[in-house]
Scaffold this motif. Sequence first.
Motif, PDB file in Angstrom:
ATOM      1  N   THR A  33      26.761  29.898  79.840  1.00  0.00           N
ATOM      2  CA  THR A  33      25.474  29.663  79.297  1.00  0.00           C
ATOM      3  C   THR A  33      24.957  28.779  80.518  1.00  0.00           C
ATOM      4  O   THR A  33      23.546  29.155  80.910  1.00  0.00           O
ATOM      5  N   ILE A  34      25.721  27.837  80.916  1.00  0.00           N
ATOM      6  CA  ILE A  34      24.748  26.943  82.041  1.00  0.00           C
ATOM      7  C   ILE A  34      24.561  27.857  83.293  1.00  0.00           C
ATOM      8  O   ILE A  34      23.448  27.733  83.841  1.00  0.00           O
ATOM      9  N   MET A  35      25.359  28.665  83.504  1.00  0.00           N
ATOM     10  CA  MET A  35      25.277  29.572  84.849  1.00  0.00           C
ATOM     11  C   MET A  35      24.120  30.482  84.566  1.00  0.00           C
ATOM     12  O   MET A  35      23.912  31.259  85.552  1.00  0.00           O
ATOM     13  N   ARG A  36      23.724  30.661  83.578  1.00  0.00           N
ATOM     14  CA  ARG A  36      22.320  31.461  83.477  1.00  0.00           C
ATOM     15  C   ARG A  36      21.320  30.926  84.223  1.00  0.00           C
ATOM     16  O   ARG A  36      20.316  31.757  84.720  1.00  0.00           O
ATOM     17  N   GLY A  37      21.147  29.754  84.664  1.00  0.00           N
ATOM     18  CA  GLY A  37      20.156  29.023  85.478  1.00  0.00           C
ATOM     19  C   GLY A  37      21.222  28.572  86.616  1.00  0.00           C
ATOM     20  O   GLY A  37      21.154  27.437  87.153  1.00  0.00           O
ATOM     21  N   PRO A  38      21.476  29.540  87.741  1.00  0.00           N
ATOM     22  CA  PRO A  38      22.207  29.228  88.871  1.00  0.00           C
ATOM     23  C   PRO A  38      21.812  28.150  89.780  1.00  0.00           C
ATOM     24  O   PRO A  38      22.377  27.525  90.535  1.00  0.00           O
ATOM     25  N   GLN A  39      20.226  27.861  89.728  1.00  0.00           N
ATOM     26  CA  GLN A  39      19.654  27.156  90.662  1.00  0.00           C
ATOM     27  C   GLN A  39      19.390  25.771  90.240  1.00  0.00           C
ATOM     28  O   GLN A  39      18.852  24.818  90.766  1.00  0.00           O
ATOM     29  N   THR A  40      19.845  25.412  88.983  1.00  0.00           N
ATOM     30  CA  THR A  40      19.630  24.178  88.218  1.00  0.00           C
ATOM     31  C   THR A  40      20.595  23.315  88.671  1.00  0.00           C
ATOM     32  O   THR A  40      21.655  23.519  89.105  1.00  0.00           O
ATOM     33  N   LEU A  41      20.119  21.782  88.302  1.00  0.00           N
ATOM     34  CA  LEU A  41      20.942  20.858  88.585  1.00  0.00           C
ATOM     35  C   LEU A  41      22.301  20.961  87.841  1.00  0.00           C
ATOM     36  O   LEU A  41      23.283  20.695  88.336  1.00  0.00           O
ATOM     37  N   LEU A  42      22.410  21.229  86.485  1.00  0.00           N
ATOM     38  CA  LEU A  42      23.415  21.303  85.786  1.00  0.00           C
ATOM     39  C   LEU A  42      24.420  22.490  86.405  1.00  0.00           C
ATOM     40  O   LEU A  42      25.603  22.315  86.432  1.00  0.00           O
ATOM     41  N   ALA A  43      23.922  23.644  86.778  1.00  0.00           N
ATOM     42  CA  ALA A  43      24.853  24.707  87.422  1.00  0.00           C
ATOM     43  C   ALA A  43      25.443  24.210  88.474  1.00  0.00           C
ATOM     44  O   ALA A  43      26.683  24.340  88.887  1.00  0.00           O
ATOM     45  N   ASN A  44      24.662  23.476  89.485  1.00  0.00           N
ATOM     46  CA  ASN A  44      25.453  22.759  90.621  1.00  0.00           C
ATOM     47  C   ASN A  44      26.134  21.937  90.152  1.00  0.00           C
ATOM     48  O   ASN A  44      27.379  21.734  90.854  1.00  0.00           O
ATOM     49  N   LEU A  45      25.982  21.167  89.127  1.00  0.00           N
ATOM     50  CA  LEU A  45      26.924  19.933  88.863  1.00  0.00           C
ATOM     51  C   LEU A  45      28.280  20.437  88.325  1.00  0.00           C
ATOM     52  O   LEU A  45      29.068  19.993  88.795  1.00  0.00           O
ATOM     53  N   ILE A  46      28.280  21.539  87.547  1.00  0.00           N
ATOM     54  CA  ILE A  46      29.659  22.229  87.208  1.00  0.00           C
ATOM     55  C   ILE A  46      30.464  22.973  88.156  1.00  0.00           C
ATOM     56  O   ILE A  46      31.560  23.231  88.085  1.00  0.00           O
ATOM     57  N   GLN A  47      29.758  23.193  89.221  1.00  0.00           N
ATOM     58  CA  GLN A  47      30.349  23.996  90.305  1.00  0.00           C
ATOM     59  C   GLN A  47      31.391  23.116  91.013  1.00  0.00           C
ATOM     60  O   GLN A  47      32.228  23.832  91.474  1.00  0.00           O
ATOM     61  N   GLY A  48      31.495  21.867  91.081  1.00  0.00           N
ATOM     62  CA  GLY A  48      32.277  21.058  91.419  1.00  0.00           C
ATOM     63  C   GLY A  48      33.212  20.379  90.690  1.00  0.00           C
ATOM     64  O   GLY A  48      32.774  19.466  90.032  1.00  0.00           O
ATOM     65  N   PRO A  49      34.630  20.612  90.531  1.00  0.00           N
ATOM     66  CA  PRO A  49      35.267  19.715  89.600  1.00  0.00           C
ATOM     67  C   PRO A  49      35.373  18.529  89.690  1.00  0.00           C
ATOM     68  O   PRO A  49      35.585  17.549  88.955  1.00  0.00           O
ATOM     69  N   GLN A  50      35.214  17.885  91.143  1.00  0.00           N
ATOM     70  CA  GLN A  50      35.319  16.659  91.444  1.00  0.00           C
ATOM     71  C   GLN A  50      34.121  15.883  90.979  1.00  0.00           C
ATOM     72  O   GLN A  50      34.233  14.654  90.799  1.00  0.00           O
ATOM     73  N   ASN A  51      32.977  16.440  90.297  1.00  0.00           N
ATOM     74  CA  ASN A  51      31.990  15.901  89.517  1.00  0.00           C
ATOM     75  C   ASN A  51      32.271  15.479  88.302  1.00  0.00           C
ATOM     76  O   ASN A  51      31.663  14.696  87.770  1.00  0.00           O
ATOM     77  N   ALA A  52      33.544  15.834  87.527  1.00  0.00           N
ATOM     78  CA  ALA A  52      33.931  15.792  86.274  1.00  0.00           C
ATOM     79  C   ALA A  52      34.532  14.411  86.119  1.00  0.00           C
ATOM     80  O   ALA A  52      35.211  14.073  87.238  1.00  0.00           O
ATOM     81  N   ASP A  53      34.163  13.759  84.921  1.00  0.00           N
ATOM     82  CA  ASP A  53      35.063  12.450  84.679  1.00  0.00           C
ATOM     83  C   ASP A  53      36.521  12.890  84.455  1.00  0.00           C
ATOM     84  O   ASP A  53      36.868  14.012  84.341  1.00  0.00           O
ATOM     85  N   ALA A  54      37.295  11.831  84.046  1.00  0.00           N
ATOM     86  CA  ALA A  54      38.843  12.079  83.856  1.00  0.00           C
ATOM     87  C   ALA A  54      39.121  12.809  82.612  1.00  0.00           C
ATOM     88  O   ALA A  54      40.104  13.601  82.654  1.00  0.00           O
ATOM     89  N   ASP A  55      38.182  12.831  81.590  1.00  0.00           N
ATOM     90  CA  ASP A  55      38.361  13.848  80.539  1.00  0.00           C
ATOM     91  C   ASP A  55      37.874  15.131  80.550  1.00  0.00           C
ATOM     92  O   ASP A  55      37.876  15.971  79.576  1.00  0.00           O
ATOM     93  N   GLY A  56      37.337  15.167  81.862  1.00  0.00           N
ATOM     94  CA  GLY A  56      36.845  16.738  82.075  1.00  0.00           C
ATOM     95  C   GLY A  56      35.191  16.995  81.459  1.00  0.00           C
ATOM     96  O   GLY A  56      34.764  17.981  82.102  1.00  0.00           O
ATOM     97  N   SER A  57      34.570  15.782  81.195  1.00  0.00           N
ATOM     98  CA  SER A  57      33.341  16.022  80.909  1.00  0.00           C
ATOM     99  C   SER A  57      32.471  15.668  82.256  1.00  0.00           C
ATOM    100  O   SER A  57      32.839  15.082  83.216  1.00  0.00           O
ATOM    101  N   TYR A  58      31.091  15.707  82.223  1.00  0.00           N
ATOM    102  CA  TYR A  58      30.281  15.613  83.250  1.00  0.00           C
ATOM    103  C   TYR A  58      29.270  14.384  82.717  1.00  0.00           C
ATOM    104  O   TYR A  58      28.411  14.981  81.704  1.00  0.00           O
ATOM    105  N   PHE A  59      29.210  13.456  83.197  1.00  0.00           N
ATOM    106  CA  PHE A  59      28.053  12.486  82.773  1.00  0.00           C
ATOM    107  C   PHE A  59      26.808  12.747  83.378  1.00  0.00           C
ATOM    108  O   PHE A  59      26.498  12.988  84.623  1.00  0.00           O
ATOM    109  N   VAL A  60      25.838  12.793  82.500  1.00  0.00           N
ATOM    110  CA  VAL A  60      24.307  12.912  82.922  1.00  0.00           C
ATOM    111  C   VAL A  60      23.692  11.585  82.276  1.00  0.00           C
ATOM    112  O   VAL A  60      23.651  11.437  81.187  1.00  0.00           O
ATOM    113  N   ASP A  61      22.860  11.010  83.121  1.00  0.00           N
ATOM    114  CA  ASP A  61      22.311   9.695  82.813  1.00  0.00           C
ATOM    115  C   ASP A  61      20.885   9.874  82.473  1.00  0.00           C
ATOM    116  O   ASP A  61      19.902   9.762  83.196  1.00  0.00           O
ATOM    117  N   ARG A  62      20.443  10.703  81.207  1.00  0.00           N
ATOM    118  CA  ARG A  62      19.529  10.909  80.698  1.00  0.00           C
ATOM    119  C   ARG A  62      19.468  10.553  79.180  1.00  0.00           C
ATOM    120  O   ARG A  62      20.513  10.325  78.675  1.00  0.00           O
TER     121      ARG A  62
END
Length: 157
Positions: free
Chosen positions: A26-55
């Motif tokens: 679903t997120i990869m439907r917008g490949p140029q967006t911030l969220l798509a770029n965020l989930i491309q890198g597993p190093q961006n995930a927290d220890a529990d596998g979630s991605y923190f977004v300060d919004r």
Amino acid sequence: MPPPAPPSNRVVFNVGGRLFETYRSTIMRGPQTLLANLIQGPQNADADGSYFVDRDPDFFKYVLNWYRWGQVGEVPPEWVSQVVREWDYFRIPYSAISPLVKVEYKSITVGTFDCFETQRLIDSEVLRGWGVQQILKNTPGDTTVFFYRHPYRLLYK
């Protein structure tokens, strides 16, 4: 013990302390967006596998609606300006919010692309308040720069 990570075909976003889960596809439907770029890198995930977004999580549901359905859905009039800000932040195409906000488009064809010359154009009276949407190099020495503007852009520029 932390909760287990989500299955690899799903992604969890921790937005301001509220969890949102959706499919990775679903997120990869917008490949140029911030969220798509965020989930491309597993190093961006927290220890529990979630991605923190300060919004603000109250506005994030409109962002997910766009990924899921290609449209925003009903937005209360008093929230439109904030939803537009979310579009800027998440780098989502403005065509998705055009039913909410009148977005204007303009293109200028220039010679050889020069980022400094483009910046001078943007800073000029002619394009004050416009943002660069896309730059296309048509042929060597022929570049078209596409600009956009919406009423809320000037509120926070």
